[in-house]
Design an enzyme around this catalytic site. Structure first.
Site, PDB file in Angstrom:
ATOM      1  N   HIS A 190      93.088  72.637  91.896  1.00  0.00           N
ATOM      2  CA  HIS A 190      94.458  72.960  92.294  1.00  0.00           C
ATOM      3  C   HIS A 190      94.450  73.492  93.730  1.00  0.00           C
ATOM      4  CE1 HIS A 190      98.142  75.272  92.663  1.00  0.00           C
ATOM      5  NE2 HIS A 190      98.632  74.498  91.728  1.00  0.00           N
ATOM      6  N   ASP A 316     104.830  71.518  87.568  1.00  0.00           N
ATOM      7  CA  ASP A 316     104.528  72.562  88.549  1.00  0.00           C
ATOM      8  C   ASP A 316     105.444  73.772  88.373  1.00  0.00           C
ATOM      9  OD1 ASP A 316     103.077  73.868  90.454  1.00  0.00           O
ATOM     10  OD2 ASP A 316     103.680  72.618  92.135  1.00  0.00           O
TER      11      ASP A 316
HETATM   12 CA    CA Z   1     100.883  74.148  91.030  1.00  0.00          CA
END
Ligand code: CA
Length: 353
Positions: A190, A316
């Site tokens: 990430h 997200d």
């Molecule tokens: Ca993220």
């Protein structure tokens, strides 16, 4: 793209919506981030930019995002219900424990994994999770990953990209790859803010965060792993990246052409021959998710060049909590079976849900 929140989105009848890059934050780790922001002890401008903003800025966006990201209970479930998300795969947010000394980082990683596993135990049909590990201590990271997978039921590791300016292409970190390959679980890389050596031109222009700096940092990180030969050493290793592969799928012809050309010319000591082309590693060792990039033309393009089985849905949350994007993905021009794979069965396969 619409930004208003539409009315509640109903569950889909024929597939589960599994969102695969959904952020949470442990309070103790957040408190330590704030202390690092206040003391500027890291001397890491992108970190201070990010957590100064979410930790201290009084804007509506930062205050509501912080409230959401710390919540592993009722508030999060209500948001999932409102946006039609059946399951969230929980990833501890960036930069994880990678900004702490190794003993502190290892302790916090274990505590956060216990917390994530507890949330999954309380809501097994709504949550699954990835393990936070401290890649700056590869033997400990491998052991914690094994504990998290075998004892806690977590589904792989999340590494929040650069490790105080270093990337996983460096063989000193490869114990983490070895552990993941042996356990047959993926590593989700990430983004994090660009490291200090990269950060200045981004921060000066307000572009270090999710708008672009994260993608540059994380796309570069993935490319360094591919060109290092890590996948020749660990051919079964699977890496997941968000944001439609951080741009790399759009670069496929140039990556393949220039990598081959520069290996042939021996221009760089660091660029050695590989067993496969760059794009073959992207297609065979990398999964991408749609976090923050739920836009039909780009999603369809990535599916066409990487394969339908390599592209997974992600929202997200809470950074880009946009239920309208669920509506957009429900309308993808693909068959019912392909939509189920995109939203559900690809994730079930990759993360063994
Ligand atoms: Ca993220």
């Amino acid at each position: 793209m619409a930004t208003e929140t539409p009315a509640r989105i109903a569950k889909a009848a024929s597939y589960k919506r599994i969102a695969t890059e959904e952020a949470w934050l442990m309070q103790d780790i957040f408190d330590r981030y704030l202390k690092l922001v206040e003391t500027r002890a890291l001397n890491d401008p992108a970190f201070e930019s990010l957590w100064g903003y979410y930790g201290k800025n009084p804007s509506e966006r930062s205050v509501t995002t912080l409230k959401r990201i710390l919540d592993l209970g009722a508030g999060r479930l209500a948001d999932m219900d409102a946006s039609g998300i059946d399951v969230q795969l929980l990833l501890h947010t960036a930069p994880g424990v990678q900004v702490f000394d190794a003993p502190t980082a290892n302790g916090l990683a274990a505590a956060s994994n216990d917390m994530a596993a507890d949330a999954v135990r309380k809501h097994p049909d709504r949550f699954a999770g990835l393990a936070l590990v401290a890649p700056q201590d590869p033997p400990a990271a491998g052991k914690e990953l094994e504990r998290a997978v075998k004892k806690l039921g977590l589904k792989g590791a999340v590494i929040n990209s650069h490790i105080r300016g270093e990337f996983l292409n460096d063989q000193k970190f490869w114990g983490v790859f070895e552990a993941a390959e042996a356990l047959d679980v993926p590593i989700y890389i990430h983004p994090s803010g660009p490291p200090p050596e990269m950060a200045k031109p981004f921060i000066e222009r307000g572009l270090d965060g999710a708008i672009y700096g994260f993608a540059v940092e994380c796309g570069l990180h993935l490319l360094t792993i591919i060109t290092s030969g890590a996948f020749d050493r660990f051919p079964k290793l699977q890496i997941v990246v968000g944001h439609l592969g951080e741009g790399l799928p759009f670069w496929i012809p140039r990556l393949d052409y220039m990598h081959a050309a520069q290996v042939r010319s021996k221009r760089y000591e660091a660029l050695k021959p590989l067993k496969r082309t760059v794009s073959e590693y992207l297609r065979e060792n990398v999964y991408i998710t749609t976090s923050g990039m739920n836009w039909e033309p780009a999603v369809m393009y990535c599916r066409s060049v990487l394969g339908n089985d390599r592209v997974l849905y992600a929202m997200d949350y809470p950074y880009q909590f946009e239920p309208s994007e669920v509506v957009a993905m429900d309308a993808l021009p693909v068959s019912d079976a392909e939509k189920k794979a995109f939203y559900q069965t690809n994730a079930e396969k990759v993360f063994k849900l």
